[in-house]
Design a protein around this motif. Structure first.
Motif, PDB file in Angstrom:
ATOM      1  N   GLU A 109      -0.937   8.651   1.903  1.00 39.46           N
ATOM      2  CA  GLU A 109      -0.425   9.305   0.703  1.00 39.46           C
ATOM      3  C   GLU A 109       0.362   8.353  -0.205  1.00 39.46           C
ATOM      4  O   GLU A 109       0.236   8.399  -1.423  1.00 39.46           O
ATOM      5  N   LYS A 110       1.179   7.478   0.400  1.00 41.48           N
ATOM      6  CA  LYS A 110       2.135   6.691  -0.371  1.00 41.48           C
ATOM      7  C   LYS A 110       1.846   5.199  -0.417  1.00 41.48           C
ATOM      8  O   LYS A 110       2.499   4.477  -1.172  1.00 41.48           O
ATOM      9  N   GLY A 111       0.948   4.702   0.426  1.00 35.91           N
ATOM     10  CA  GLY A 111       0.736   3.262   0.513  1.00 35.91           C
ATOM     11  C   GLY A 111       1.867   2.608   1.291  1.00 35.91           C
ATOM     12  O   GLY A 111       2.865   3.253   1.643  1.00 35.91           O
ATOM     13  N   TYR A 112       1.700   1.320   1.570  1.00 34.23           N
ATOM     14  CA  TYR A 112       2.673   0.605   2.395  1.00 34.23           C
ATOM     15  C   TYR A 112       4.082   0.655   1.799  1.00 34.23           C
ATOM     16  O   TYR A 112       5.050   0.999   2.478  1.00 34.23           O
ATOM     17  N   GLU A 113       4.198   0.291   0.531  1.00 28.97           N
ATOM     18  CA  GLU A 113       5.528   0.210  -0.095  1.00 28.97           C
ATOM     19  C   GLU A 113       6.217   1.560  -0.192  1.00 28.97           C
ATOM     20  O   GLU A 113       7.445   1.623  -0.174  1.00 28.97           O
ATOM     21  N   GLY A 114       5.454   2.636  -0.273  1.00 29.66           N
ATOM     22  CA  GLY A 114       6.040   3.960  -0.439  1.00 29.66           C
ATOM     23  C   GLY A 114       6.580   4.597   0.826  1.00 29.66           C
ATOM     24  O   GLY A 114       7.283   5.608   0.765  1.00 29.66           O
ATOM     25  N   ILE A 142     -11.434   5.885  -7.696  1.00 28.83           N
ATOM     26  CA  ILE A 142     -11.647   7.221  -7.128  1.00 28.83           C
ATOM     27  C   ILE A 142     -10.322   7.802  -6.656  1.00 28.83           C
ATOM     28  O   ILE A 142      -9.995   8.958  -6.930  1.00 28.83           O
ATOM     29  N   GLU A 143      -9.551   6.998  -5.933  1.00 27.66           N
ATOM     30  CA  GLU A 143      -8.270   7.459  -5.396  1.00 27.66           C
ATOM     31  C   GLU A 143      -7.333   7.948  -6.494  1.00 27.66           C
ATOM     32  O   GLU A 143      -6.628   8.942  -6.332  1.00 27.66           O
ATOM     33  N   GLU A 169      -5.404  -1.072  -1.147  1.00 31.45           N
ATOM     34  CA  GLU A 169      -4.288  -2.000  -1.270  1.00 31.45           C
ATOM     35  C   GLU A 169      -4.522  -3.221  -0.386  1.00 31.45           C
ATOM     36  O   GLU A 169      -5.186  -3.137   0.643  1.00 31.45           O
ATOM     37  N   GLU A 170      -4.002  -4.344  -0.816  1.00 30.99           N
ATOM     38  CA  GLU A 170      -4.176  -5.586  -0.066  1.00 30.99           C
ATOM     39  C   GLU A 170      -3.430  -5.496   1.256  1.00 30.99           C
ATOM     40  O   GLU A 170      -2.315  -4.989   1.320  1.00 30.99           O
ATOM     41  N   ASN A 171      -4.048  -5.994   2.296  1.00 30.01           N
ATOM     42  CA  ASN A 171      -3.427  -5.983   3.626  1.00 30.01           C
ATOM     43  C   ASN A 171      -2.754  -7.336   3.846  1.00 30.01           C
ATOM     44  O   ASN A 171      -3.418  -8.309   4.171  1.00 30.01           O
ATOM     45  N   LEU A 172      -1.458  -7.368   3.685  1.00 30.69           N
ATOM     46  CA  LEU A 172      -0.703  -8.617   3.826  1.00 30.69           C
ATOM     47  C   LEU A 172      -0.225  -8.855   5.254  1.00 30.69           C
ATOM     48  O   LEU A 172       0.378  -9.875   5.538  1.00 30.69           O
TER      49      LEU A 172
END
Length: 168
Positions: free
Chosen positions: A25-30, A148-149, A109-112
C-alpha cells in the motif's frame, strides 16, 4: 525459493503478513516500524529480533513476491520458443500476476536492499539480444506497472504497451 516457512499464527508470520500489506500500500519509505508493531500488537523489538531492520524485513517480503512473479513468468516463457515472443510473453504474464497479486507498487519501486530477481530473470531472457536492450525493457515494464498502479492507464493498456514494444 524460501528456505523457511513461518508457522501460521506465529509472531513472525503476523509481522510478514501485515508488513506485506503495508509495503504493498505505502511502498518502502511509507512504512513505519512503530506503526507496524502497533498494528501487529507487538513491540518494535519483536520485529527487530526477527528481521534485524526494516530493510531486512522488506527484503524478505520483496524476494518472496518477486519469486512468485518469476515462477509465473518462467512458466509462460517456457511455452514459447522464439526469444522475442518468450520475453514478451514473460513480461505480459508478469504484469498480469503483479496486478492480480496487488503488488504493483512494491515491484515498480527500485529495490535498494537486495538483488532484484525479476531483473536477473529478464536479463537472462535478454542474453544474446541487442546490446543495451536491458536499459529499455525492464525500465519500460516498471513504468507500465507504475502507470497502472497510479491509475494513469489500465491493465489492458499496459498489455498493449508491452505488445507495442515488441512489434517487429
Amino acid at each position: 525459493m524460501k528456505n523457511w516457512i513461518p508457522v501460521p499464527g506465529s509472531k513472525k508470520e503476523t509481522i510478514i503478513r501485515l508488513a506485506l500489506e503495508q509495503f504493498k500500500e505505502k511502498g518502502y519509505e511509507g512504512v513505519n516500524i512503530k506503526d507496524l508493531a502497533k498494528e501487529a500488537n507487538m513491540t518494535t523489538g519483536v520485529i527487530y529480533h526477527h528481521f534485524g531492520s526494516k530493510a531486512q524485513l522488506y527484503s524478505v517480503i520483496r524476494q518472496d513476491v518477486e519469486q512468485r512473479i518469476i515462477d509465473r513468468m518462467e512458466g509462460a516463457a517456457d511455452t514459447v520458443s522464439d526469444p522475442v515472443n518468450k520475453l514478451k510473453t514473460a513480461l505480459v504474464t508478469g504484469l498480469d500476476a503483479t496486478i492480480k497479486l496487488r503488488v504493483g507498487r512494491l515491484l515498480c519501486e527500485e529495490n535498494l536492499h537486495a538483488a532484484d530477481k525479476i531483473e536477473e530473470f529478464v536479463l537472462q531472457l535478454l542474453e544474446g539480444s541487442i546490446e543495451g536492450l536491458k536499459f529499455i525493457v525492464l525500465p519500460s515494464w516498471r513504468s507500465i506497472l507504475a502507470a497502472i498502479e497510479y491509475e494513469k492507464i489500465d491493465l489492458d493498456q499496459g498489455r498493449e504497451l508491452i505488445e507495442w514494444l515488441f512489434q517487429t
